[in-house]
Design a protein around this motif. Structure first.
Motif, PDB file in Angstrom:
ATOM      1  N   SER A 155       5.949   4.119  -5.312  1.00  0.00           N
ATOM      2  CA  SER A 155       4.535   3.773  -5.446  1.00  0.00           C
ATOM      3  C   SER A 155       4.373   2.381  -6.037  1.00  0.00           C
ATOM      4  CB  SER A 155       3.831   4.794  -6.336  1.00  0.00           C
ATOM      5  OG  SER A 155       4.266   4.667  -7.690  1.00  0.00           O
ATOM      6  N   GLU A 156       3.196   1.839  -5.860  1.00  0.00           N
ATOM      7  CA  GLU A 156       2.902   0.515  -6.424  1.00  0.00           C
ATOM      8  C   GLU A 156       2.978   0.542  -7.944  1.00  0.00           C
ATOM      9  OE1 GLU A 156      -0.412  -3.078  -5.901  1.00  0.00           O
ATOM     10  OE2 GLU A 156      -0.789  -1.081  -5.046  1.00  0.00           O
ATOM     11  N   GLU A 157       2.536   1.648  -8.529  1.00  0.00           N
ATOM     12  CA  GLU A 157       2.598   1.775  -9.990  1.00  0.00           C
ATOM     13  C   GLU A 157       4.045   1.770 -10.478  1.00  0.00           C
ATOM     14  OE1 GLU A 157       1.159   4.833 -13.561  1.00  0.00           O
ATOM     15  OE2 GLU A 157       0.851   5.347 -11.455  1.00  0.00           O
ATOM     16  N   ASP A 158       4.915   2.496  -9.765  1.00  0.00           N
ATOM     17  CA  ASP A 158       6.321   2.534 -10.160  1.00  0.00           C
ATOM     18  C   ASP A 158       6.972   1.163 -10.034  1.00  0.00           C
ATOM     19  OD1 ASP A 158       6.200   5.161 -10.815  1.00  0.00           O
ATOM     20  OD2 ASP A 158       7.399   5.900  -9.142  1.00  0.00           O
ATOM     21  N   VAL A 159       6.625   0.435  -8.993  1.00  0.00           N
ATOM     22  CA  VAL A 159       7.168  -0.917  -8.825  1.00  0.00           C
ATOM     23  C   VAL A 159       6.716  -1.809  -9.974  1.00  0.00           C
ATOM     24  CG1 VAL A 159       7.070  -3.011  -7.411  1.00  0.00           C
ATOM     25  CG2 VAL A 159       7.433  -0.797  -6.329  1.00  0.00           C
ATOM     26  N   SER A 160       5.454  -1.711 -10.318  1.00  0.00           N
ATOM     27  CA  SER A 160       4.932  -2.518 -11.423  1.00  0.00           C
ATOM     28  C   SER A 160       5.619  -2.161 -12.741  1.00  0.00           C
ATOM     29  CB  SER A 160       3.419  -2.320 -11.541  1.00  0.00           C
ATOM     30  OG  SER A 160       2.890  -3.037 -12.637  1.00  0.00           O
ATOM     31  N   ASN A 161       5.797  -0.869 -12.992  1.00  0.00           N
ATOM     32  CA  ASN A 161       6.435  -0.433 -14.234  1.00  0.00           C
ATOM     33  C   ASN A 161       7.893  -0.866 -14.321  1.00  0.00           C
ATOM     34  OD1 ASN A 161       4.097   0.830 -15.087  1.00  0.00           O
ATOM     35  ND2 ASN A 161       4.687   2.842 -14.297  1.00  0.00           N
ATOM     36  N   CYS A 240       6.882   0.513  -0.174  1.00  0.00           N
ATOM     37  CA  CYS A 240       5.723   1.294   0.246  1.00  0.00           C
ATOM     38  C   CYS A 240       5.935   2.743  -0.182  1.00  0.00           C
ATOM     39  CB  CYS A 240       5.497   1.201   1.754  1.00  0.00           C
ATOM     40  SG  CYS A 240       6.961   1.522   2.753  1.00  0.00           S
ATOM     41  N   GLU A 241       4.862   3.532  -0.192  1.00  0.00           N
ATOM     42  CA  GLU A 241       4.969   4.918  -0.662  1.00  0.00           C
ATOM     43  C   GLU A 241       5.550   5.844   0.389  1.00  0.00           C
ATOM     44  OE1 GLU A 241       1.906   6.730  -2.899  1.00  0.00           O
ATOM     45  OE2 GLU A 241       1.102   4.843  -3.638  1.00  0.00           O
ATOM     46  N   SER A 242       5.438   5.487   1.662  1.00  0.00           N
ATOM     47  CA  SER A 242       6.032   6.261   2.747  1.00  0.00           C
ATOM     48  C   SER A 242       6.164   5.351   3.956  1.00  0.00           C
ATOM     49  CB  SER A 242       5.177   7.490   3.080  1.00  0.00           C
ATOM     50  OG  SER A 242       4.025   7.110   3.799  1.00  0.00           O
ATOM     51  N   SER A 243       6.882   5.829   4.950  1.00  0.00           N
ATOM     52  CA  SER A 243       7.056   5.024   6.154  1.00  0.00           C
ATOM     53  C   SER A 243       5.754   4.832   6.909  1.00  0.00           C
ATOM     54  CB  SER A 243       8.091   5.685   7.075  1.00  0.00           C
ATOM     55  OG  SER A 243       7.668   6.995   7.440  1.00  0.00           O
ATOM     56  N   LEU A 244       4.727   5.642   6.584  1.00  0.00           N
ATOM     57  CA  LEU A 244       3.424   5.525   7.237  1.00  0.00           C
ATOM     58  C   LEU A 244       2.421   4.765   6.388  1.00  0.00           C
ATOM     59  CD1 LEU A 244       3.131   9.169   8.661  1.00  0.00           C
ATOM     60  CD2 LEU A 244       3.987   7.115   9.812  1.00  0.00           C
ATOM     61  N   SER A 245       2.810   4.409   5.160  1.00  0.00           N
ATOM     62  CA  SER A 245       1.897   3.705   4.250  1.00  0.00           C
ATOM     63  C   SER A 245       2.093   2.199   4.361  1.00  0.00           C
ATOM     64  CB  SER A 245       2.153   4.145   2.803  1.00  0.00           C
ATOM     65  OG  SER A 245       2.016   5.540   2.670  1.00  0.00           O
ATOM     66  N   PRO A 246       1.063   1.424   4.036  1.00  0.00           N
ATOM     67  CA  PRO A 246       1.217  -0.034   4.077  1.00  0.00           C
ATOM     68  C   PRO A 246       2.145  -0.533   2.978  1.00  0.00           C
ATOM     69  CG  PRO A 246      -0.914   0.569   3.149  1.00  0.00           C
ATOM     70  CD  PRO A 246      -0.308   1.837   3.666  1.00  0.00           C
ATOM     71  N   VAL A 247       2.753  -1.664   3.216  1.00  0.00           N
ATOM     72  CA  VAL A 247       3.593  -2.301   2.204  1.00  0.00           C
ATOM     73  C   VAL A 247       2.691  -2.802   1.076  1.00  0.00           C
ATOM     74  CG1 VAL A 247       5.108  -4.268   1.734  1.00  0.00           C
ATOM     75  CG2 VAL A 247       5.398  -2.939   3.832  1.00  0.00           C
ATOM     76  N   HIS A 248       3.030  -2.464  -0.151  1.00  0.00           N
ATOM     77  CA  HIS A 248       2.194  -2.885  -1.278  1.00  0.00           C
ATOM     78  C   HIS A 248       2.854  -3.955  -2.141  1.00  0.00           C
ATOM     79  CE1 HIS A 248       4.781  -0.445  -3.871  1.00  0.00           C
ATOM     80  NE2 HIS A 248       4.521   0.631  -3.142  1.00  0.00           N
ATOM     81  N   SER A 249       4.182  -4.119  -2.031  1.00  0.00           N
ATOM     82  CA  SER A 249       4.872  -5.096  -2.874  1.00  0.00           C
ATOM     83  C   SER A 249       6.086  -5.636  -2.129  1.00  0.00           C
ATOM     84  CB  SER A 249       5.337  -4.462  -4.197  1.00  0.00           C
ATOM     85  OG  SER A 249       4.285  -3.812  -4.867  1.00  0.00           O
ATOM     86  N   LEU A 250       6.391  -6.887  -2.390  1.00  0.00           N
ATOM     87  CA  LEU A 250       7.597  -7.515  -1.850  1.00  0.00           C
ATOM     88  C   LEU A 250       8.443  -8.034  -3.011  1.00  0.00           C
ATOM     89  CD1 LEU A 250       6.118  -9.658   1.090  1.00  0.00           C
ATOM     90  CD2 LEU A 250       7.341  -7.478   1.290  1.00  0.00           C
ATOM     91  N   TYR A 251       9.731  -7.749  -2.974  1.00  0.00           N
ATOM     92  CA  TYR A 251      10.670  -8.291  -3.956  1.00  0.00           C
ATOM     93  C   TYR A 251      11.835  -8.910  -3.198  1.00  0.00           C
ATOM     94  CZ  TYR A 251       8.721  -6.642  -8.377  1.00  0.00           C
ATOM     95  OH  TYR A 251       7.932  -6.478  -9.483  1.00  0.00           O
ATOM     96  N   CYS A 252      12.370  -9.989  -3.744  1.00  0.00           N
ATOM     97  CA  CYS A 252      13.496 -10.646  -3.085  1.00  0.00           C
ATOM     98  C   CYS A 252      14.654 -10.827  -4.060  1.00  0.00           C
ATOM     99  CB  CYS A 252      13.072 -12.003  -2.512  1.00  0.00           C
ATOM    100  SG  CYS A 252      12.705 -13.276  -3.732  1.00  0.00           S
TER     101      CYS A 252
END
Length: 384
Positions: A155-161, A240-252
């Motif tokens: 999830s976006e929240e988990d990525v942020s955390n 993204c949260e699932s393969s059907l959900s939009p991408v919410h974050s990019l990390y490189c």
């Protein structure tokens, strides 16, 4: 079910602890395991009077602090493979620290008392025997198993955390791509991996992990590579949260780590670090209903030759240590047991006491390795 030992039963357990020893794990009461202390047999003694003594040379600073301040603690140990514990206040004595074992010793929750989990594992402390003292491990729906595209389940929240953990553990930093490249990443939901200034001609992984040359129209390839080059990296991961959900974050991959050689094995290793980063950011394990008991470990990842466990407490498992283990998985109306050994290749932790164990599976049957491969990648063993 009687969850306590008193009288003669208690005396038998104490006598066994005195004569045969056990691993001890000490932690403060009402504590999730932070600052816990693991002691091996030989680092303590048990007197006939029912007093447990930790020799001064084996007493770490946090244990001495607890003794000096008479902070209530929980002492965990094992008897015939069953986890037991008692509560006591440590007190300093001339040559160490003493715990008076109380009249009541409690049993830990057995695996049957936890909510049933489809996938479980048992890790045995003994290096040679598949019995005795052990740790129970359970799957957690927050960390999907046998889903190789792990970045598609965050999830976006988990990525942020987990922002700090991504950098400290996996060398990942936030990335921002122009609209064109960002849209292609959102469509593909695959890792953009460009090892040598060109998109790979084929996928190097047992599943559709990365964008290849054939995934992009020839007319768009140069623009995608140009925008990617501006990041000075070799890999971008779309979360993204699932393969059907939009991408919410990019990390490189950080520019510093992108200077040297970075191959497909490195990509796989970073993907396996993603649930570790999440876990250490959350510092949570499968909850239990009774305080002051050692929680089971969480299974974060299972591969054909790798498995990753995590817990919010220190367990005494050692890096480079070899331990027998059994993995139990549903197979129709029965449960399949995969029995092998594991070697801990890396341990990651955080300041709060949580630990994650990256393990290599050894001495496994070839048919078990094949089974895990086909369950993870949904294709025949060895196929790319």
């Amino acid at each position: 079910m009687n969850n306590s030992l008193t009288g003669v039963e208690r005396d038998i357990v104490i006598d066994n602890l005195r004569q045969n020893g056990s691993m001890l794990i000490l932690q403060k009461e009402n504590d999730s395991g932070n600052d816990s202390v693991a002691l091996q047999p030989g680092m303590f003694s048990v007197l006939k009077e029912g007093i447990l003594v930790v020799a001064d040379r084996f007493s770490p600073d946090q244990l001495k602090f607890s003794a000096q301040n008479r902070i209530p603690m929980v002492v965990h140990f094992f008897y015939r493979g069953r986890g037991l514990y008692f509560n006591a206040r440590p007190q300093p004595i001339k040559n160490g620290i003493a715990f008076v074992i109380p009249p009541v010793i409690y049993k830990q929750i057995s695996p049957e008392e936890y909510a049933a989990a489809e996938i479980t594992a048992t890790v045995f402390y003994s290096a040679k025997m598949r019995k005795g003292e052990s740790l129970q491990c359970f799957a957690d729906s927050a960390y999907p198993l046998f889903e190789p595209a792990l970045w598609q389940h965050i999830s976006e929240e988990d990525v942020s955390n987990a922002h700090n953990e991504f950098f400290q553990i996996a060398d990942l930093v936030p990335a921002k791509l122009p609209a064109f490249s960002g849209q292609r990443m959102n469509e593909q939901k695959k890792i953009l991996y460009v090892p040598e200034d060109q998109l790979p001609q084929r996928n190097y992984f047992p599943f559709e992990a990365t964008i290849t040359d054939t995934d992009i129209f020839a007319s768009e390839r140069d623009q995608l590579l140009s925008e990617f080059e501006s990041l000075n990296t070799k890999m971008v991961i779309p979360f993204c949260e699932s393969s059907l959900s939009p991408v919410h974050s990019l990390y490189c991959l950080s520019p510093e780590e992108s200077q040297g050689t970075f191959g497909p094995t490195d990509v796989s290793q970073i993907v396996q670090l993603l649930p570790i980063c999440r876990f250490l950011a959350k510092n949570k394990v499968q909850p239990v209903s009774v305080e002051s008991r050692i929680s089971p470990l969480t299974i974060l990842y299972v591969g054909p030759s790798e498995i990753i466990f995590a817990g919010s407490h220190r367990t005494g498992l050692q890096r480079a240590g070899e331990y027998p283990f059994s993995l139990f998985m549903p197979l129709g109306n029965v449960r399949r047991e995969i029995a092998a050994n594991l070697v801990i290749t890396q341990v990651y932790d955080n300041p709060h006491g949580a630990e994650c164990y990256v393990c290599r599976i050894i001495h496994q049957k070839e048919e078990d390795k094949r089974f895990l491969y086909e369950k993870l990648y949904k294709r025949k063993y060895g196929e790319y």
